[in-house]
Motif scaffolding. Sequence first.
Motif, mmCIF file in Angstrom:
data_model
loop_
_atom_site.group_PDB
_atom_site.id
_atom_site.type_symbol
_atom_site.label_atom_id
_atom_site.label_comp_id
_atom_site.label_asym_id
_atom_site.label_seq_id
_atom_site.Cartn_x
_atom_site.Cartn_y
_atom_site.Cartn_z
ATOM 1 N N GLU A 295 0.853 -1.185 0.000
ATOM 2 C CA GLU A 295 0.000 0.000 0.000
ATOM 3 C C GLU A 295 0.887 1.232 0.000
ATOM 4 O OE1 GLU A 295 -3.039 0.008 3.003
ATOM 5 O OE2 GLU A 295 -3.870 -1.901 2.281
ATOM 6 N N ARG A 296 0.521 2.191 -0.852
ATOM 7 C CA ARG A 296 1.278 3.440 -0.950
ATOM 8 C C ARG A 296 0.305 4.601 -0.837
ATOM 9 N NH1 ARG A 296 5.011 1.522 -6.006
ATOM 10 N NH2 ARG A 296 6.420 0.236 -4.784
ATOM 11 N N GLU A 297 0.691 5.589 -0.021
ATOM 12 C CA GLU A 297 -0.138 6.775 0.162
ATOM 13 C C GLU A 297 0.706 7.995 -0.172
ATOM 14 O OE1 GLU A 297 -3.396 8.493 3.323
ATOM 15 O OE2 GLU A 297 -2.236 6.707 3.821
ATOM 16 N N PHE A 298 0.159 8.897 -0.965
ATOM 17 C CA PHE A 298 0.873 10.071 -1.427
ATOM 18 C C PHE A 298 0.138 11.337 -1.023
ATOM 19 C CE2 PHE A 298 2.265 6.727 -4.176
ATOM 20 C CZ PHE A 298 3.550 7.056 -4.563
ATOM 21 N N LYS A 299 0.907 12.389 -0.768
ATOM 22 C CA LYS A 299 0.374 13.736 -0.610
ATOM 23 C C LYS A 299 0.701 14.484 -1.896
ATOM 24 C CE LYS A 299 2.965 14.510 2.761
ATOM 25 N NZ LYS A 299 3.904 14.059 3.664
ATOM 26 N N ALA A 300 -0.025 15.537 -2.179
ATOM 27 C CA ALA A 300 0.282 16.359 -3.353
ATOM 28 C C ALA A 300 1.731 16.822 -3.255
ATOM 29 C CB ALA A 300 -0.651 17.558 -3.428
ATOM 30 N N GLY A 301 2.488 16.660 -4.332
ATOM 31 C CA GLY A 301 3.885 17.071 -4.364
ATOM 32 C C GLY A 301 4.868 15.964 -4.034
ATOM 33 N N ASP A 302 4.394 14.820 -3.525
ATOM 34 C CA ASP A 302 5.301 13.707 -3.242
ATOM 35 C C ASP A 302 5.878 13.163 -4.543
ATOM 36 O OD1 ASP A 302 4.859 13.851 -0.526
ATOM 37 O OD2 ASP A 302 3.649 12.026 -0.406
#
Length: 96
Positions: free
Chosen positions: A58-65
């Motif tokens: 599982e991968r979670e990203f924030k804007a700009g990552d």
Amino acid sequence: MTVQAVPTVQIDNERVRVLAYNDRPGDRTHQHRHPAFIVYALAPFKRRLTLADGRQVEREFKAGDVMYSNGESHIGENIGTTPTQVLMVEIKATAP
């Protein structure tokens, strides 16, 4: 839900291919392969990847990552509450 979301090719030359990719919560792709690549998240999202050997990540990203990968085969699934919105740079060859 399985969708065959098709990335939009932004640039494709002998060195790189740049793709814009978007999908919705619950969408799932077919098995596919990427060469070495860089992902830039345009908005926050969460995905589950089922790798070729069956492992799930599982991968979670924030804007700009930004994330780099040596390349992989996987099935991607949007398991979050927001659309996936990324730019992906696939690396085809190194400069001489």
